[in-house]
Scaffold this motif. Structure first.
Motif, PDB file in Angstrom:
ATOM      1  N   SER A 161      -2.092 -17.384  -0.947  1.00 18.87           N
ATOM      2  CA  SER A 161      -2.542 -16.023  -0.671  1.00 18.87           C
ATOM      3  C   SER A 161      -3.709 -15.664  -1.586  1.00 18.87           C
ATOM      4  CB  SER A 161      -1.390 -15.035  -0.863  1.00 18.87           C
ATOM      5  OG  SER A 161      -0.920 -15.064  -2.191  1.00 18.87           O
ATOM      6  N   HIS A 162      -4.501 -14.719  -1.134  1.00 17.46           N
ATOM      7  CA  HIS A 162      -5.701 -14.343  -1.883  1.00 17.46           C
ATOM      8  C   HIS A 162      -5.817 -12.823  -1.915  1.00 17.46           C
ATOM      9  CE1 HIS A 162      -9.877 -14.181  -3.234  1.00 17.46           C
ATOM     10  NE2 HIS A 162     -10.137 -13.387  -2.216  1.00 17.46           N
ATOM     11  N   GLY A 163      -6.202 -12.295  -3.083  1.00 19.20           N
ATOM     12  CA  GLY A 163      -6.501 -10.876  -3.195  1.00 19.20           C
ATOM     13  C   GLY A 163      -5.345 -10.017  -3.661  1.00 19.20           C
ATOM     14  N   PHE A 164      -4.146 -10.625  -3.837  1.00 18.20           N
ATOM     15  CA  PHE A 164      -2.983  -9.857  -4.287  1.00 18.20           C
ATOM     16  C   PHE A 164      -2.553 -10.201  -5.709  1.00 18.20           C
ATOM     17  CE2 PHE A 164      -2.420  -9.887   0.369  1.00 18.20           C
ATOM     18  CZ  PHE A 164      -2.302  -8.527   0.595  1.00 18.20           C
ATOM     19  N   ASP A 165      -3.071 -11.280  -6.256  1.00 13.11           N
ATOM     20  CA  ASP A 165      -2.553 -11.751  -7.539  1.00 13.11           C
ATOM     21  C   ASP A 165      -2.966 -10.873  -8.712  1.00 13.11           C
ATOM     22  OD1 ASP A 165      -5.098 -12.572  -6.963  1.00 13.11           O
ATOM     23  OD2 ASP A 165      -4.929 -14.537  -7.928  1.00 13.11           O
ATOM     24  N   HIS A 166      -4.012 -10.090  -8.572  1.00 12.56           N
ATOM     25  CA  HIS A 166      -4.458  -9.246  -9.677  1.00 12.56           C
ATOM     26  C   HIS A 166      -4.494  -7.762  -9.303  1.00 12.56           C
ATOM     27  CE1 HIS A 166      -5.551 -13.140 -11.081  1.00 12.56           C
ATOM     28  NE2 HIS A 166      -6.538 -13.255 -10.220  1.00 12.56           N
ATOM     29  N   THR A 167      -3.976  -7.437  -8.131  1.00 15.94           N
ATOM     30  CA  THR A 167      -4.089  -6.069  -7.638  1.00 15.94           C
ATOM     31  C   THR A 167      -2.726  -5.498  -7.276  1.00 15.94           C
ATOM     32  OG1 THR A 167      -6.255  -6.607  -6.706  1.00 15.94           O
ATOM     33  CG2 THR A 167      -5.208  -4.574  -5.944  1.00 15.94           C
ATOM     34  N   PRO A 168      -2.305  -4.416  -7.910  1.00 16.77           N
ATOM     35  CA  PRO A 168      -1.047  -3.781  -7.512  1.00 16.77           C
ATOM     36  C   PRO A 168      -1.200  -3.050  -6.179  1.00 16.77           C
ATOM     37  CG  PRO A 168      -2.107  -2.489  -9.220  1.00 16.77           C
ATOM     38  CD  PRO A 168      -2.948  -3.717  -9.039  1.00 16.77           C
ATOM     39  N   VAL A 169      -0.119  -3.015  -5.430  1.00 11.93           N
ATOM     40  CA  VAL A 169      -0.075  -2.362  -4.128  1.00 11.93           C
ATOM     41  C   VAL A 169       0.818  -1.136  -4.253  1.00 11.93           C
ATOM     42  CG1 VAL A 169       0.582  -2.651  -1.715  1.00 11.93           C
ATOM     43  CG2 VAL A 169      -0.409  -4.574  -2.972  1.00 11.93           C
ATOM     44  N   GLU A 170       0.405  -0.018  -3.677  1.00 12.44           N
ATOM     45  CA  GLU A 170       1.185   1.208  -3.788  1.00 12.44           C
ATOM     46  C   GLU A 170       2.283   1.261  -2.731  1.00 12.44           C
ATOM     47  OE1 GLU A 170       0.532   5.910  -4.762  1.00 12.44           O
ATOM     48  OE2 GLU A 170      -1.017   4.881  -3.622  1.00 12.44           O
ATOM     49  N   ALA A 171       3.485   1.607  -3.162  1.00 12.01           N
ATOM     50  CA  ALA A 171       4.627   1.743  -2.258  1.00 12.01           C
ATOM     51  C   ALA A 171       5.097   3.193  -2.267  1.00 12.01           C
ATOM     52  CB  ALA A 171       5.767   0.826  -2.697  1.00 12.01           C
ATOM     53  N   GLU A 172       5.450   3.695  -1.095  1.00  7.57           N
ATOM     54  CA  GLU A 172       5.975   5.052  -0.959  1.00  7.57           C
ATOM     55  C   GLU A 172       7.233   5.004  -0.096  1.00  7.57           C
ATOM     56  OE1 GLU A 172       3.095   7.638   0.737  1.00  7.57           O
ATOM     57  OE2 GLU A 172       1.656   7.427  -0.901  1.00  7.57           O
ATOM     58  N   ILE A 173       8.213   5.844  -0.430  1.00  7.34           N
ATOM     59  CA  ILE A 173       9.403   5.971   0.386  1.00  7.34           C
ATOM     60  C   ILE A 173       9.937   7.391   0.285  1.00  7.34           C
ATOM     61  CG2 ILE A 173      10.830   5.049  -1.488  1.00  7.34           C
ATOM     62  CD1 ILE A 173      12.759   4.020   0.689  1.00  7.34           C
ATOM     63  N   GLY A 174      10.339   7.964   1.407  1.00  2.00           N
ATOM     64  CA  GLY A 174      10.864   9.332   1.406  1.00  2.00           C
ATOM     65  C   GLY A 174      11.170   9.797   2.811  1.00  2.00           C
ATOM     66  N   PHE A 175      11.831  10.951   2.901  1.00  2.00           N
ATOM     67  CA  PHE A 175      12.106  11.548   4.199  1.00  2.00           C
ATOM     68  C   PHE A 175      10.823  12.147   4.768  1.00  2.00           C
ATOM     69  CE2 PHE A 175      16.289  11.524   2.208  1.00  2.00           C
ATOM     70  CZ  PHE A 175      17.089  11.061   3.245  1.00  2.00           C
ATOM     71  N   VAL A 176      10.640  11.979   6.061  1.00  2.00           N
ATOM     72  CA  VAL A 176       9.444  12.500   6.726  1.00  2.00           C
ATOM     73  C   VAL A 176       9.374  14.016   6.528  1.00  2.00           C
ATOM     74  CG1 VAL A 176       8.314  12.841   8.957  1.00  2.00           C
ATOM     75  CG2 VAL A 176       9.396  10.648   8.433  1.00  2.00           C
ATOM     76  N   GLY A 177       8.214  14.497   6.115  1.00  2.00           N
ATOM     77  CA  GLY A 177       8.021  15.924   5.884  1.00  2.00           C
ATOM     78  C   GLY A 177       8.351  16.369   4.481  1.00  2.00           C
ATOM     79  N   LYS A 178       8.840  15.453   3.651  1.00  2.00           N
ATOM     80  CA  LYS A 178       9.155  15.770   2.266  1.00  2.00           C
ATOM     81  C   LYS A 178       8.371  14.846   1.334  1.00  2.00           C
ATOM     82  CE  LYS A 178      13.819  17.291   3.521  1.00  2.00           C
ATOM     83  NZ  LYS A 178      15.277  17.104   3.307  1.00  2.00           N
ATOM     84  N   GLU A 179       8.288  15.235   0.089  1.00  2.00           N
ATOM     85  CA  GLU A 179       7.517  14.446  -0.867  1.00  2.00           C
ATOM     86  C   GLU A 179       8.162  13.081  -1.073  1.00  2.00           C
ATOM     87  OE1 GLU A 179       5.624  14.759  -5.380  1.00  2.00           O
ATOM     88  OE2 GLU A 179       6.944  16.334  -4.607  1.00  2.00           O
ATOM     89  N   ALA A 180       7.339  12.037  -1.008  1.00  2.00           N
ATOM     90  CA  ALA A 180       7.824  10.675  -1.168  1.00  2.00           C
ATOM     91  C   ALA A 180       7.758  10.247  -2.632  1.00  2.00           C
ATOM     92  CB  ALA A 180       6.996   9.714  -0.312  1.00  2.00           C
ATOM     93  N   THR A 181       8.637   9.324  -3.011  1.00  2.00           N
ATOM     94  CA  THR A 181       8.529   8.706  -4.330  1.00  2.00           C
ATOM     95  C   THR A 181       7.518   7.566  -4.237  1.00  2.00           C
ATOM     96  OG1 THR A 181      10.365   7.191  -3.861  1.00  2.00           O
ATOM     97  CG2 THR A 181      10.898   9.287  -4.924  1.00  2.00           C
ATOM     98  N   LYS A 182       6.769   7.357  -5.319  1.00  2.00           N
ATOM     99  CA  LYS A 182       5.703   6.364  -5.310  1.00  2.00           C
ATOM    100  C   LYS A 182       5.855   5.421  -6.500  1.00  2.00           C
ATOM    101  CE  LYS A 182       2.440   9.612  -3.179  1.00  2.00           C
ATOM    102  NZ  LYS A 182       1.096  10.236  -3.272  1.00  2.00           N
ATOM    103  N   LYS A 183       5.441   4.195  -6.295  1.00  2.00           N
ATOM    104  CA  LYS A 183       5.402   3.215  -7.372  1.00  2.00           C
ATOM    105  C   LYS A 183       4.395   2.137  -6.993  1.00  2.00           C
ATOM    106  CE  LYS A 183       8.859   0.270  -7.752  1.00  2.00           C
ATOM    107  NZ  LYS A 183      10.228  -0.328  -7.811  1.00  2.00           N
ATOM    108  N   PHE A 184       4.008   1.335  -7.979  1.00  2.00           N
ATOM    109  CA  PHE A 184       3.136   0.201  -7.722  1.00  2.00           C
ATOM    110  C   PHE A 184       3.946  -1.087  -7.808  1.00  2.00           C
ATOM    111  CE2 PHE A 184      -0.178   3.273  -8.813  1.00  2.00           C
ATOM    112  CZ  PHE A 184      -1.129   2.983  -7.851  1.00  2.00           C
ATOM    113  N   VAL A 185       3.623  -2.034  -6.915  1.00  2.00           N
ATOM    114  CA  VAL A 185       4.304  -3.323  -6.896  1.00  2.00           C
ATOM    115  C   VAL A 185       3.271  -4.427  -6.759  1.00  2.00           C
ATOM    116  CG1 VAL A 185       6.354  -2.305  -5.828  1.00  2.00           C
ATOM    117  CG2 VAL A 185       4.617  -3.372  -4.368  1.00  2.00           C
TER     118      VAL A 185
END
Length: 332
Positions: free
Chosen positions: A189-213
């Protein structure tokens, strides 16, 4: 199950009291014993079966194990039912191996000890930006996948994947961990080894929790910067907003701590036993109240700020699994 518990082991006559309780419990009709056990859990039903022959027969009855099976998926379980001798056998089969539902777009199974429902949303059930363009994504078949097709990333600079699941499909009163399940393509794979990806999870219409992975583990930035492992979510987020994602970070910035939830390190993927890798995108709680059956949970995984090209990942899907006891953190 209080009726068949031993009681305080420090009190005198503990064994005598246990024998007395078991003796009284054995005098009940088997259907009554089964009814009591059906209000516990699969693990409890297996444990209590060792109490006596009468209780064992009741604990293994179809009356008990039918209550642990999800009625909404009865049609999906029908092929297995034809070849298995009991409801308990069907349950154990579903705990050991998943079944495809929703025209093969989702995978469903049970957590063995609790009977909690688990799901994987296949790549076919996700919204993948540019996923219908062969120049960017290709849909392929791999023998180790649960699903007919998986999504192989050919080349994109805008990486965005989203998925939804109805809250009624998940077990109420349950903490869930949500994972992206993926692997490298045959080439690296290329382009992911040095770059964090943002993840979000939550109920639709409400504020989601966020983190980087990370979608690739280990290594350092070849331009001299540090990787983000051990660096706070807040620090990475500010770096991206200011356009300086390769700056060097302290492991924990002033004013950020694990207690506040801001100083979490960036998650790295782990290898699974089935030939795939997974990374936790976040957790979500399905409460007994305050969560309507019509509510939807949305998950997002994206990297759209760097603008460089990324390739070489194979996405199988997004998985929901109950958090194991002892892994649940209570935050204030």
């Amino acid at each position: 199950m209080d009726q068949i518990q031993v009681g305080d082991s420090n009190s005198g006559g503990g064994n005598g009291r246990k024998d007395e309780i078991v003796s009284r419990f054995d005098t009940l009709p088997e259907d009554c014993i089964s009814m009591v056990i059906s209000h516990t859990s699969p693990r409890d039903a297996c444990v209590v079966a060792s109490v006596s022959k009468t209780v064992k027969s009741a604990a293994q009855s179809d009356l008990v194990w039918e209550t642990f099976l999800p009625p909404e998926h009865s049609s999906s379980l029908a092929p297995r039912s034809l070849n298995l001798p009991s409801k308990k056998a069907i349950y154990m089969s579903l705990a050991d191996d998943s079944v495809l539902i929703d025209d093969g777009k989702k995978s469903f199974w049970l957590e063995k000890s609790s009977g909690k429902k688990c799901y994987m949303l296949s790549a076919m059930d996700l919204t993948i930006i540019w996923g219908d363009s062969p120049a960017y994504w290709q849909w392929i078949t791999v023998p180790e996948s649960k699903f007919e097709k998986v999504a192989e990333l050919h080349n994109v600079c805008w990486f965005e994947i989203r998925g939804k699941i109805s809250s009624r499909m998940l077990s109420k009163g349950t903490h869930y961990s949500v994972y992206a399940v993926f692997k490298r393509a045959s080439h690296r794979s290329h382009g992911f080894d040095h770059t964090p990806v943002e993840a979000e999870i939550g109920f639709v219409g409400k504020e989601a929790t966020k983190k980087f992975v990370f979608l690739e583990a280990g290594g350092t930035d070849p331009r001299g910067g540090y990787r983000y492992s051990g660096v706070s979510h807040g620090a990475v987020s500010r770096a991206f907003r200011t356009g300086r994602p390769w700056m060097r970070f302290p492991r924990e910035e002033e004013g950020e701590s694990a207690e506040s939830g801001v100083g979490r390190s960036v998650e790295e993927p782990k290898e699974r036993g089935d030939g795939w890798s997974e990374v936790e995108l976040g957790k979500i709680y399905m409460s007994d109240v305050g969560c309507d059956d019509g509510d939807e949970i949305e998950i997002a995984l994206m990297e759209t700020k760097m603008g460089h090209w990324k390739s070489g990942l194979v996405i199988q899907g997004i998985e929901f699994r109950p958090v194991k006891e002892g892994e649940i953190r209570v935050t204030k």
